[in-house]
Every structure is written in C-alpha cells, then in structure tokens.
Design a protein around this motif. Structure first.
Motif, PDB file in Angstrom:
ATOM      1  N   LYS A  73       0.878  -1.162  -0.048  1.00 51.76           N
ATOM      2  CA  LYS A  73      -0.021  -0.076   0.018  1.00 51.76           C
ATOM      3  C   LYS A  73       0.816   1.183  -0.018  1.00 51.76           C
ATOM      4  CE  LYS A  73      -3.698   2.560   2.288  1.00 51.76           C
ATOM      5  NZ  LYS A  73      -4.671   2.806   1.495  1.00 51.76           N
ATOM      6  N   ASP A  90      -1.895  -2.683   6.702  1.00 55.39           N
ATOM      7  CA  ASP A  90      -2.027  -3.379   5.554  1.00 55.39           C
ATOM      8  C   ASP A  90      -0.674  -3.759   5.063  1.00 55.39           C
ATOM      9  OD1 ASP A  90      -4.501  -2.549   5.597  1.00 55.39           O
ATOM     10  OD2 ASP A  90      -4.497  -1.053   4.029  1.00 55.39           O
ATOM     11  N   ASN A  91       0.460  -3.203   5.260  1.00 59.57           N
ATOM     12  CA  ASN A  91       1.705  -3.521   4.705  1.00 59.57           C
ATOM     13  C   ASN A  91       2.273  -4.480   5.513  1.00 59.57           C
ATOM     14  OD1 ASN A  91       2.345  -1.971   2.354  1.00 59.57           O
ATOM     15  ND2 ASN A  91       2.165  -0.290   3.456  1.00 59.57           N
TER      16      ASN A  91
END
Length: 322
Positions: A73, A90-91
């Motif tokens: 992301k 997210d990452n």
C-alpha cells in the motif's frame, strides 16, 4: 553459493506480488523478456494479500519457486500522514502473509522490495545501508517505513532460522512506464511530465513549480530497477539490504528543464518560493550494488523521453483514473 547455483530456472513458477504496479510490472516485463514461461500474478481483486487464508491457499496451489514481493500500500506525503494505521497494518499483513506462506510452501528464493524512506531523516548523504536504525525517521511516513523495516528484518530472520537465500532491495525514487500521473497522487517526476505536457498542449506561456528548484533528487528508471532485482537474485546472497539507484542526483530545476525539453515546451518556468522545498538531498550510496557487479544503464534524459512517450500513449486512461 556459486553463481551457477543462483541462476534462475526460467521454467520454474515465479510469483510477482504486485505485478500490476510500477515495479512489479517492470519485473514482469523483464521476466517475459528473459523467457520465463511460468509467471504467476493475480490482481488484488482476485487475491487480497491482506487475507491470510487466501494467500496460503494460493501458495499451496502454485508453490512458486521464486517470489518478488513488490506488493504494497503506497501513497504520497498527505496519504501517509493522514492514514498511518492503514499504511502500517496493511503493509505488515501483506508482507507477513506472503513470507509466511512462501516459507511454508518451499519458496527457494524471495526478494523483498523496500523503500529509501526506511533510513533516518537526517542520515548522512549519500545514504549507506548501515545507516538503517541509526536515527529518527521522517514523521510524515514513519508508519510505512516501520512496516518496510519489519519486512527487512523478517527476511533476515528467515535467513538465520531457516538458511534460505532470501534478500531485500531498497530502491531510490523510481519512474517510468506504469507510473502514477494523477493530479493528486503523483510524485515529482510524473507530476512535472503531466504539468509541462499539458502546458505545451494548451499553448501556455509559463509553468510554475513549487519551491526553489534547488533540492537534489536521485531517479532510477523502473526497467533498470527490474534488471537490478533479477541480477541480485542471481548474484547476491547476504542478510543486509542492498540500495538500488544510480548514485547520481540532479536538482529539481535541472530535472524540470529535461522534462520541458522532452515534451517540447518552449515557454518560461517560474518557481513559487513561498512553497516548501522538502528535504535538501536524498541520495543512496550504491557502492555495495556496484561491488556486486551491477550499474544503471538508462540515463535520465533518455528515460524521461521514453516515459513522456508512454504517458502520451496512455494519457486518456490515466486521466480517467486521476
């Protein structure tokens, strides 16, 4: 491990996570050019790498021998500073899911792609690999940087615990085909290309850029980045991340002039010095990369010209996206 042992088998399954992005797309093109016949890649609409069970199912089915982890992301300063939870969570999930699944299902070699933002805000220039974790990060993208640092450490942990020849590469600023040219989310070079080309098309007499134009930036064509990644997978087996860049920088003013020439803009350029300049310089030390035996081939003038050509061929769809 010898060079022969590191040679990539062109028939083995090779998964490029993030194959529709700027870097992943370039790596995909490079692999096709080398004759790799078993490439694996799914868009996020078909495989959400944040969903752990789905990632493990994918790896159980396809069992890729090689993986390039280019999925992430990403966003500009505004997005990074506004949504730090998203960039961190997210990452971390993307990286952890892919690497855990790769480890479980026998991936021999994995290359993790980081970002130069992992280095301290006030790291000495040019930035050496061993400056990692020696100072405070840039606050506007510290969440993203911490996620990338965690990815580097996971690669190192896999090497220590399991002896896998997994590696990490840290690119400088990238540009080229597939870049983000949107009016709100693009970085400096694609933003300049769009601004100057639109000025040329409209017959504008001048273009105004932010700041003084004095900050220095290093840019690497994404096709060079792809070539470097595959070279490292075949020639490097070490725990430390490797900086990937040209080792040369230019002022924003010089880069703007190259863009103006490439698009054919003959008007004036002015600089709004009331706007911020940002970091004065950000240059990677690529001594390690050169010692391994790789050097960039695409010059900035040549690379900007080909990127302008790609932008013009794709401008209608790009405008629809941003």
């Amino acid at each position: 491990m010898s060079d022969a042992a590191l040679a990539l088998d062109i028939d083995a399954p090779f998964y490029v996570a993030g194959h529709r992005g700027l870097v992943g797309g370039a790596i995909w093109r490079a692999l096709e050019g080398r004759g790799h016949s078993n490439l694996l890649g799914l868009p996020s609409s078909e495989l959400d790498l944040k969903e752990r069970d789905d990632v493990f199912d994918f790896f159980a089915t396809h069992r890729p021998t090689y993986v390039v982890l280019a999925a992430a992301k990403v966003g500009g300063i505004l997005a990074n500073s506004t949504y730090p939870v998203d960039f961190l969570s997210d990452n971390l999930r993307i990286q952890t899911n892919v690497m855990d699944a790769a480890l479980l299902h026998g991936t021999e070699r994995l290359l993790f792609l980081g970002s130069s933002c992992i280095y301290p805000k006030f790291a000495a220039q040019p930035i050496r690999e061993d400056s990692l974790l020696t100072g405070h990060l840039e606050p506007t993208n510290d969440a993203y940087a911490i996620a990338k640092i965690a990815g580097i450490l996971q690669v190192q942990a896999v090497r220590r615990q399991y002896g896998k020849p997994w590696i990490s590469a840290m690119p400088t600023n990238l540009y080229g085909p597939g870049d983000n040219f949107s009016t709100t989310g693009s970085h400096v070079l694609p933003a300049l290309i769009r601004r100057y080309d639109e000025a040329r098309a409209s017959g504008a007499e001048s273009v105004t850029n932010w700041g003084t134009g004095k900050p220095r930036r290093e840019f690497l064509h994404v096709d060079d980045m792809a070539a470097a990644c595959l070279y490292l997978m075949e020639h490097y087996d070490g725990p430390e991340q490797v900086n990937v860049g040209t080792g040369r920088d230019a002022t924003i003013r010089e880069i703007a002039q190259l863009v103006a020439e490439a698009v054919g803009f003959e008007g004036q350029t002015s600089w709004d010095t009331s706007k911020p300049d940002g970091t004065p310089q950000k240059l990677l030390d690529v001594t390690k990369l050169h010692e391994i035996g790789w050097d960039a081939r695409i010059g900035l003038r040549e690379g900007i010209a080909s990127t302008v050509e790609w932008y013009r061929e794709n401008v209608d769809s790009l405008r629809e996206a941003g």
